[in-house]
Design an enzyme around this catalytic site. Structure first.
Site, PDB file in Angstrom:
ATOM      1  N   GLY A 149      41.543  -5.148  13.718  1.00  0.00           N
ATOM      2  CA  GLY A 149      40.684  -5.160  12.729  1.00  0.00           C
ATOM      3  C   GLY A 149      39.714  -6.313  12.534  1.00  0.00           C
ATOM      4  O   GLY A 149      40.028  -7.363  13.083  1.00  0.00           O
ATOM      5  N   ASN A 152      35.551  -8.270   7.899  1.00  0.00           N
ATOM      6  CA  ASN A 152      34.805  -8.009   6.737  1.00  0.00           C
ATOM      7  C   ASN A 152      35.343  -6.905   5.627  1.00  0.00           C
ATOM      8  O   ASN A 152      35.223  -6.948   4.465  1.00  0.00           O
ATOM      9  CB  ASN A 152      33.374  -7.374   7.079  1.00  0.00           C
ATOM     10  CG  ASN A 152      33.345  -6.428   8.230  1.00  0.00           C
ATOM     11  OD1 ASN A 152      34.540  -6.111   8.627  1.00  0.00           O
ATOM     12  ND2 ASN A 152      32.246  -5.586   8.231  1.00  0.00           N
ATOM     13  N   GLU A 249      34.508   0.456  17.228  1.00  0.00           N
ATOM     14  CA  GLU A 249      33.591   0.415  16.143  1.00  0.00           C
ATOM     15  C   GLU A 249      33.009  -0.922  16.254  1.00  0.00           C
ATOM     16  O   GLU A 249      33.684  -2.000  15.958  1.00  0.00           O
ATOM     17  CB  GLU A 249      34.226   0.752  14.847  1.00  0.00           C
ATOM     18  CG  GLU A 249      34.726   2.064  14.492  1.00  0.00           C
ATOM     19  CD  GLU A 249      33.806   2.971  14.016  1.00  0.00           C
ATOM     20  OE1 GLU A 249      32.788   2.684  14.268  1.00  0.00           O
ATOM     21  OE2 GLU A 249      34.063   4.073  14.120  1.00  0.00           O
ATOM     22  N   CYS A 283      28.755  -4.174   9.424  1.00  0.00           N
ATOM     23  CA  CYS A 283      28.550  -3.767  10.773  1.00  0.00           C
ATOM     24  C   CYS A 283      27.255  -2.981  10.753  1.00  0.00           C
ATOM     25  O   CYS A 283      26.083  -3.188  11.747  1.00  0.00           O
ATOM     26  CB  CYS A 283      29.506  -3.061  11.502  1.00  0.00           C
ATOM     27  SG  CYS A 283      30.302  -1.789  10.462  1.00  0.00           S
ATOM     28  N   GLU A 457      34.960   7.219  13.358  1.00  0.00           N
ATOM     29  CA  GLU A 457      36.109   7.301  12.317  1.00  0.00           C
ATOM     30  C   GLU A 457      35.715   8.157  11.248  1.00  0.00           C
ATOM     31  O   GLU A 457      34.519   8.521  11.113  1.00  0.00           O
ATOM     32  CB  GLU A 457      36.379   5.715  11.837  1.00  0.00           C
ATOM     33  CG  GLU A 457      37.061   4.746  13.142  1.00  0.00           C
ATOM     34  CD  GLU A 457      37.281   3.581  12.645  1.00  0.00           C
ATOM     35  OE1 GLU A 457      36.835   2.910  11.977  1.00  0.00           O
ATOM     36  OE2 GLU A 457      38.479   3.344  12.789  1.00  0.00           O
TER      37      GLU A 457
HETATM   38  P1  NAD Z   1      35.642 -10.058  16.686  1.00  0.00           P
HETATM   39  O1  NAD Z   1      35.146  -9.264  17.991  1.00  0.00           O
HETATM   40  O2  NAD Z   1      35.508 -11.454  16.910  1.00  0.00           O
HETATM   41  O3  NAD Z   1      37.147  -9.839  16.452  1.00  0.00           O
HETATM   42  C1  NAD Z   1      37.772  -8.457  16.133  1.00  0.00           C
HETATM   43  C2  NAD Z   1      39.295  -8.354  16.067  1.00  0.00           C
HETATM   44  O4  NAD Z   1      39.308  -8.459  17.865  1.00  0.00           O
HETATM   45  C3  NAD Z   1      39.762  -9.527  15.513  1.00  0.00           C
HETATM   46  O5  NAD Z   1      41.376  -9.147  15.355  1.00  0.00           O
HETATM   47  C4  NAD Z   1      40.274 -10.411  16.825  1.00  0.00           C
HETATM   48  O6  NAD Z   1      41.416 -11.269  16.836  1.00  0.00           O
HETATM   49  C5  NAD Z   1      40.594  -9.347  17.960  1.00  0.00           C
HETATM   50  N1  NAD Z   1      40.338  -9.821  19.366  1.00  0.00           N
HETATM   51  C6  NAD Z   1      39.461 -10.874  19.834  1.00  0.00           C
HETATM   52  N2  NAD Z   1      39.427 -11.006  21.005  1.00  0.00           N
HETATM   53  C7  NAD Z   1      40.380  -9.892  21.416  1.00  0.00           C
HETATM   54  C8  NAD Z   1      40.543  -9.459  22.645  1.00  0.00           C
HETATM   55  N3  NAD Z   1      39.957 -10.077  24.011  1.00  0.00           N
HETATM   56  N4  NAD Z   1      41.311  -8.469  22.806  1.00  0.00           N
HETATM   57  C9  NAD Z   1      42.172  -7.938  21.822  1.00  0.00           C
HETATM   58  N5  NAD Z   1      41.535  -8.187  20.671  1.00  0.00           N
HETATM   59  C10 NAD Z   1      40.734  -9.226  20.412  1.00  0.00           C
HETATM   60  O7  NAD Z   1      35.009  -9.440  15.434  1.00  0.00           O
HETATM   61  P2  NAD Z   1      34.868 -10.194  13.827  1.00  0.00           P
HETATM   62  O8  NAD Z   1      34.056 -11.325  14.078  1.00  0.00           O
HETATM   63  O9  NAD Z   1      36.204 -10.180  13.394  1.00  0.00           O
HETATM   64  O10 NAD Z   1      34.103  -8.977  13.002  1.00  0.00           O
HETATM   65  C11 NAD Z   1      32.724  -9.047  13.030  1.00  0.00           C
HETATM   66  C12 NAD Z   1      32.055  -7.921  14.024  1.00  0.00           C
HETATM   67  O11 NAD Z   1      32.716  -6.777  13.762  1.00  0.00           O
HETATM   68  C13 NAD Z   1      30.590  -7.740  13.847  1.00  0.00           C
HETATM   69  O12 NAD Z   1      29.975  -7.720  15.196  1.00  0.00           O
HETATM   70  C14 NAD Z   1      30.592  -6.561  13.200  1.00  0.00           C
HETATM   71  O13 NAD Z   1      29.497  -5.575  13.418  1.00  0.00           O
HETATM   72  C15 NAD Z   1      31.697  -5.658  13.742  1.00  0.00           C
HETATM   73  N6  NAD Z   1      32.247  -4.697  12.815  1.00  0.00           N
HETATM   74  C16 NAD Z   1      31.897  -3.400  13.251  1.00  0.00           C
HETATM   75  C17 NAD Z   1      32.252  -2.199  12.278  1.00  0.00           C
HETATM   76  C18 NAD Z   1      32.222  -1.078  12.567  1.00  0.00           C
HETATM   77  O14 NAD Z   1      32.849  -0.107  12.009  1.00  0.00           O
HETATM   78  N7  NAD Z   1      31.268  -0.681  13.579  1.00  0.00           N
HETATM   79  C19 NAD Z   1      33.010  -2.745  11.017  1.00  0.00           C
HETATM   80  C20 NAD Z   1      33.109  -4.034  10.721  1.00  0.00           C
HETATM   81  C21 NAD Z   1      32.918  -4.906  11.590  1.00  0.00           C
END
Ligand code: NAD
Length: 483
Positions: A149, A152, A249, A283, A457
């Site tokens: 996850g 946000n 996502e 997002c 989703e």
């Molecule tokens: P992020 O990509 O930094 O982290 C997301 C998750 O991935 C975290 O739990 C993190 O620990 C994990 N992660 C990081 N590196 C990883 C790896 N190498 N392997 C597996 N897991 C890993 O994102 P964030 O900063 O937490 O969230 C913001 C981003 O999420 C924005 O780009 C936003 O647009 C996107 N987002 C998308 C949606 C959607 O439904 N499309 C919804 C909410 C947020």
């Protein structure tokens, strides 16, 4: 202010701690206070969670679907009964104002549990006539699903993944964002209390490495990530190496196009929701607001006037409309983009600065006269920064709206419905709105195209992503062998 859970992880129906894991903190974004201390999952904890999930899944899949649905219904009712506590927890963890979390977070999670609870018992296969013979199909669970996850919408994201996974007979190991680790544990407690057998929904904490370990484990059949595009590329690659199913996502830089015949108050309200709700940390936000030149002056005037009335402050005060950003690092990133906007020659119409010295507060910020090549029009900021761009011609604005690697969402405001459908039909985005923005009811599939994601989703579409088909051919006569 403390929101310390009993332990960091929830596995096999119980809290689990392993102090050997790297320790990390959850902070209240409005003050910087530490509200909980946790430990990242060690390889032993990850293995424990995967084992527990695998052991529980077959018996769950064999239950009548209506029984699985009944348990999810009970969980939804518990979530609704505890909405205030869950909302306060989410506000402490994310900094989002209680005014929002009371209606948008646990409540939408409960919607997902209810929707998929009802969906579970409606899943059927097909019978396929083949002349003398016939075939039938079955919709079967994938097995063990990993959920990862973002920060946000922590409990909503956990529910949007867990509800379909569990409804269709899968088990899940979920890793919340390390910035917002708390509400997934509350969800695990609620599911257990509702009667979900132990091991079917497990929570492991940690940074990216823990997510990476889940995405590459041979026991995991499917990985569903909500996160940024760079993380999506890594997780998709790891899942691909194991030929696992994925839902991605990811991020966006979505266009919101406002034509000259639009209802200006509605368009202004939607543009504000599309940029300032959750302090802009959504997002699907419509961060490129294309406004027809004929109404630009009127639009900007109303936008600035209404934005100046936004109540920013203590997220726990229900009168507060806008809270801080999730972390100091995210605030610095957003302030960096604001500086880039100023330096690039965009006109600052409102905001543009940090608020106070404590907490991660940034003013709602509006730039006008933004050009397509400016950084603030190209990159996802994930903060309360709106870029207003001018346009005159329908064809021109469609081409400009599509000129991005992203394709998560798009919106159009016009009173001319023929134009609305014509324009939406040409926008390359997975989730679109006409005369509305950012409404994501569970009944409607949600997701992106291009770099914004893979899969959907919610809605009926989720069935495709949490089940697999088995085809069975029935030979009803003699075998005709040529030898
Ligand atoms: P992020 O990509 O930094 O982290 C997301 C998750 O991935 C975290 O739990 C993190 O620990 C994990 N992660 C990081 N590196 C990883 C790896 N190498 N392997 C597996 N897991 C890993 O994102 P964030 O900063 O937490 O969230 C913001 C981003 O999420 C924005 O780009 C936003 O647009 C996107 N987002 C998308 C949606 C959607 O439904 N499309 C919804 C909410 C947020």
């Amino acid at each position: 202010m403390r929101a310390q859970p009993q332990a960091s992880h929830f596995i096999g129906g119980a809290y689990v701690e392993d102090r050997g894991g790297e320790s990390f903190e959850s902070r209240y974004p409005a003050t910087g206070e530490v509200i909980a201390q946790l430990h990242a999952a060690t390889p032993k904890v990850i293995d424990h969670a995967l084992e527990a999930a695998q052991a529980a899944q077959a018996e769950w899949a064999a239950r009548p679907p209506v029984e699985r649905g009944r348990i999810l219904q009970r969980a939804a009712a518990l979530m609704r009964a505890r909405n205030r506590d869950l909302s306060e927890l989410e506000t402490l963890d994310t900094g989002k104002p209680l005014q929002e979390t009371l209606v948008a977070d646990a409540a939408s999670g409960a919607d997902a549990l209810e929707y998929f609870a009802g969906f579970a018992a409606t899943v059927t296969g097909q019978t396929i006539p083949l002349g003398r013979d016939m075939a039938y199909t079955q919709r079967l669970p994938l097995g063990l699903c990993a959920g990862i996850g973002a920060w946000n919408y922590p409990i909503q994201i956990a529910c949007w993944k867990a509800a379909p996974a569990l409804a269709f007979g899968n088990a899940m190991v979920f890793k919340p964002s390390e910035l917002t680790p708390l509400s997934a544990l509350a969800l695990a407690e609620i599911l257990t209390e509702a009667g979900l057998p132990d091991g079917l929904f497990n929570v492991v904490q940690g940074m990216g490495e823990v997510g990476a370990a889940l995405a590459s484990d041979r026991r995991v059949a499917k990985v569903s990530l909500t996160g940024s595009v760079p993380t999506g590329r890594k997780v998709y690659a790891a899942a691909g190496a194991g030929l696992k199913a994925v839902t991605m996502e990811l991020g966006g830089k979505s266009p919101l196009i406002i034509f000259e015949d639009a209802d200006i108050e509605n368009a202004v309200g939607a543009a504000m929701l599309a940029n300032f709700y959750s302090s802009g940390q959504i997002c699907s936000n419509g961060t490129r607001v294309f406004v027809h030149r004929a109404i630009k002056a009127a639009f900007l005037e109303r936008l600035a006037a209404r934005t100046s009335k936004i109540v920013l402050g203590d997220p726990l005060d229900e009168a507060t409309q806008m809270g801080p950003l999730v972390s100091a690092a995210q605030m610095e990133k957003v302030l960096g983009y604001i500086n880039a906007g100023k330096a690039s020659g965009a006109r600052l119409v409102y905001g543009g600065a940090r608020v106070g010295v404590q907490g991660n507060f940034v003013q709602p910020t509006i730039f006008a006269d933004v050009h397509d090549d400016m950084i603030i029009a190209r990159e996802e900021i994930f903060g309360p920064v709106m870029a207003v761009l001018d346009f005159e011609d329908e064809g021109e604005v469609i081409a400009r709206a599509n000129a991005t690697e992203y394709g998560l969402a798009a919106g159009v405001f016009t009173r001319d419905f023929a134009r609305a459908h014509r324009v939406i039909g040409q926008l390359r985005a997975g989730t679109c709105w006409i005369n509305a923005y950012n409404l994501t009811p569970v009944e409607m599939p949600f997701g992106g195209v291009k770099a914004s994601g893979v899969g959907r989703e919610n809605g009926h579409a989720a069935l495709e992503h949490y089940t697999q088909l088995k085809s069975v051919y029935l030979g009803l006569g003699d075998v005709e062998a040529p030898y």
